[in-house]
Scaffold this motif. Structure first.
Motif, PDB file in Angstrom:
ATOM      1  N   LEU A  80       0.858  -1.179   0.000  1.00  0.00           N
ATOM      2  CA  LEU A  80       0.000   0.000   0.000  1.00  0.00           C
ATOM      3  C   LEU A  80       0.893   1.227   0.000  1.00  0.00           C
ATOM      4  O   LEU A  80       1.763   1.366   0.861  1.00  0.00           O
ATOM      5  CB  LEU A  80      -0.885  -0.023   1.252  1.00  0.00           C
ATOM      6  N   ARG A  81       0.687   2.136  -0.975  1.00  0.00           N
ATOM      7  CA  ARG A  81       1.555   3.290  -1.068  1.00  0.00           C
ATOM      8  C   ARG A  81       0.812   4.492  -1.640  1.00  0.00           C
ATOM      9  O   ARG A  81      -0.212   4.329  -2.323  1.00  0.00           O
ATOM     10  CB  ARG A  81       2.791   2.985  -1.905  1.00  0.00           C
ATOM     11  N   PRO A  82       1.303   5.707  -1.383  1.00  0.00           N
ATOM     12  CA  PRO A  82       0.674   6.892  -1.967  1.00  0.00           C
ATOM     13  C   PRO A  82       1.001   6.991  -3.452  1.00  0.00           C
ATOM     14  O   PRO A  82       2.070   6.558  -3.902  1.00  0.00           O
ATOM     15  CB  PRO A  82       1.304   8.053  -1.186  1.00  0.00           C
ATOM     16  N   ALA A  83       0.073   7.574  -4.220  1.00  0.00           N
ATOM     17  CA  ALA A  83       0.279   7.771  -5.657  1.00  0.00           C
ATOM     18  C   ALA A  83      -0.587   8.935  -6.120  1.00  0.00           C
ATOM     19  O   ALA A  83      -1.647   9.201  -5.547  1.00  0.00           O
ATOM     20  CB  ALA A  83      -0.067   6.504  -6.440  1.00  0.00           C
ATOM     21  N   THR A  84      -0.145   9.599  -7.164  1.00  0.00           N
ATOM     22  CA  THR A  84      -0.859  10.747  -7.717  1.00  0.00           C
ATOM     23  C   THR A  84      -1.835  10.280  -8.787  1.00  0.00           C
ATOM     24  O   THR A  84      -1.453   9.538  -9.702  1.00  0.00           O
ATOM     25  CB  THR A  84       0.131  11.751  -8.327  1.00  0.00           C
ATOM     26  N   TRP A  85      -3.083  10.729  -8.689  1.00  0.00           N
ATOM     27  CA  TRP A  85      -4.102  10.345  -9.675  1.00  0.00           C
ATOM     28  C   TRP A  85      -3.933  11.237 -10.899  1.00  0.00           C
ATOM     29  O   TRP A  85      -4.609  12.219 -11.075  1.00  0.00           O
ATOM     30  CB  TRP A  85      -5.485  10.514  -9.058  1.00  0.00           C
ATOM     31  N   ASN A  86      -2.979  10.844 -11.754  1.00  0.00           N
ATOM     32  CA  ASN A  86      -2.648  11.696 -12.890  1.00  0.00           C
ATOM     33  C   ASN A  86      -1.638  10.973 -13.774  1.00  0.00           C
ATOM     34  O   ASN A  86      -0.491  11.397 -13.890  1.00  0.00           O
ATOM     35  CB  ASN A  86      -2.063  13.027 -12.383  1.00  0.00           C
ATOM     36  N   TYR A  87      -2.054   9.892 -14.392  1.00  0.00           N
ATOM     37  CA  TYR A  87      -1.196   9.101 -15.279  1.00  0.00           C
ATOM     38  C   TYR A  87      -0.875   9.942 -16.509  1.00  0.00           C
ATOM     39  O   TYR A  87      -1.770  10.545 -17.109  1.00  0.00           O
ATOM     40  CB  TYR A  87      -1.970   7.842 -15.670  1.00  0.00           C
ATOM     41  N   LEU A  88       0.393  10.006 -16.903  1.00  0.00           N
ATOM     42  CA  LEU A  88       0.801  10.854 -18.017  1.00  0.00           C
ATOM     43  C   LEU A  88       1.100  10.002 -19.258  1.00  0.00           C
ATOM     44  O   LEU A  88       1.839   9.019 -19.184  1.00  0.00           O
ATOM     45  CB  LEU A  88       2.029  11.675 -17.653  1.00  0.00           C
ATOM     46  N   GLY A 145       2.734  14.486 -22.334  1.00  0.00           N
ATOM     47  CA  GLY A 145       2.407  14.960 -20.996  1.00  0.00           C
ATOM     48  C   GLY A 145       0.921  15.093 -20.718  1.00  0.00           C
ATOM     49  O   GLY A 145       0.528  15.708 -19.726  1.00  0.00           O
ATOM     50  N   ARG A 146       0.076  14.493 -21.563  1.00  0.00           N
ATOM     51  CA  ARG A 146      -1.372  14.591 -21.360  1.00  0.00           C
ATOM     52  C   ARG A 146      -1.797  13.729 -20.178  1.00  0.00           C
ATOM     53  O   ARG A 146      -1.447  12.558 -20.095  1.00  0.00           O
ATOM     54  CB  ARG A 146      -2.117  14.135 -22.623  1.00  0.00           C
ATOM     55  N   PRO A 147      -2.564  14.307 -19.220  1.00  0.00           N
ATOM     56  CA  PRO A 147      -2.997  13.520 -18.059  1.00  0.00           C
ATOM     57  C   PRO A 147      -4.153  12.589 -18.417  1.00  0.00           C
ATOM     58  O   PRO A 147      -5.009  12.922 -19.244  1.00  0.00           O
ATOM     59  CB  PRO A 147      -3.440  14.589 -17.063  1.00  0.00           C
TER      60      PRO A 147
END
Length: 203
Positions: free
Chosen positions: A55-63, A67-69
């Protein structure tokens, strides 16, 4: 589509125990209950690390290229091998939530909150990217699929939801086996509740 979700548990340890997952004590101060997680926020994912769930933190923003999210990705596409082949083969994850919101297509209408009747965890199938460059955390996107009849009353897509007993099958199995797990939730998996338009604001 999935553009907002919740994770309302009080402690990260509670989530880790429910998932039988390891986590770093250094990550624990990052956790707080969230009632309106939005794209670009730091959320929590589970990936398979070695022989255990992590279990780990991650940013909801796959690039993606240029660079398009990408916050959502059609599960049918990755399952058929149309792009994202490497990610689907080796970087599957789940976004850890306990509910998500959907908005009807008519502008101005209030959202609906979907969650388990017992308020347990709702695990959303996803793909992740490992941190690179200036990134502090991994990045992830949520896979979507056709809706079950409950969600279809509001929206024509829903996140692909994994029963906790199939979590390892999703995280660690061969791609051909994982494809079969991309689909709408069972009809009795969730309950729906109309909520205030205040949810429209990420503030």
């Amino acid at each position: 589509m999935c553009a907002r979700f919740t994770l309302r548990k009080r402690k990260l340890k509670e989530i880790a125990e429910a998932l039988e997952a390891e986590y770093s004590p250094d990550d624990e101060p990052l956790y707080r209950p969230r009632f309106n997680v939005a794209p670009t926020d730091v959320a929590w994912i589970v990936e398979f690390g070695g022989d255990s769930r992590v279990l780990r933190p991650a940013t909801w923003n796959y690039l993606v290229s240029g660079g398009r999210p990408l916050i959502n990705l059609r599960g049918e596409n990755v399952g058929s091998g149309v792009g994202y082949r490497d990610a689907f083969a080796s970087r599957r994850c789940v976004a850890v939530t306990d509910g998500f919101y959907e908005w009807p297509p008519t502008k101005g209408n209030a959202p609906t909150f979907y969650h388990r009747a017992d308020d347990g965890l709702v695990l959303l199938a996803g793909l992740f990217q490992r941190p690179k460059g200036a990134d502090r955390y991994a990045r992830f996107t949520v896979l979507t699929t056709r809706p079950n009849s409950l969600v279809a009353r509001v929206h024509d897509r829903m996140p692909a939801i994994l029963p906790i007993e199939r979590l390892d099958d999703w995280l660690a199995s061969e791609p051909a086996a994982a494809v079969a797990l991309i689909g709408p939730a069972s009809e009795d998996a969730l309950v729906a509740r109309p909520v205030s338009k205040h949810v429209n604001s990420v503030k």
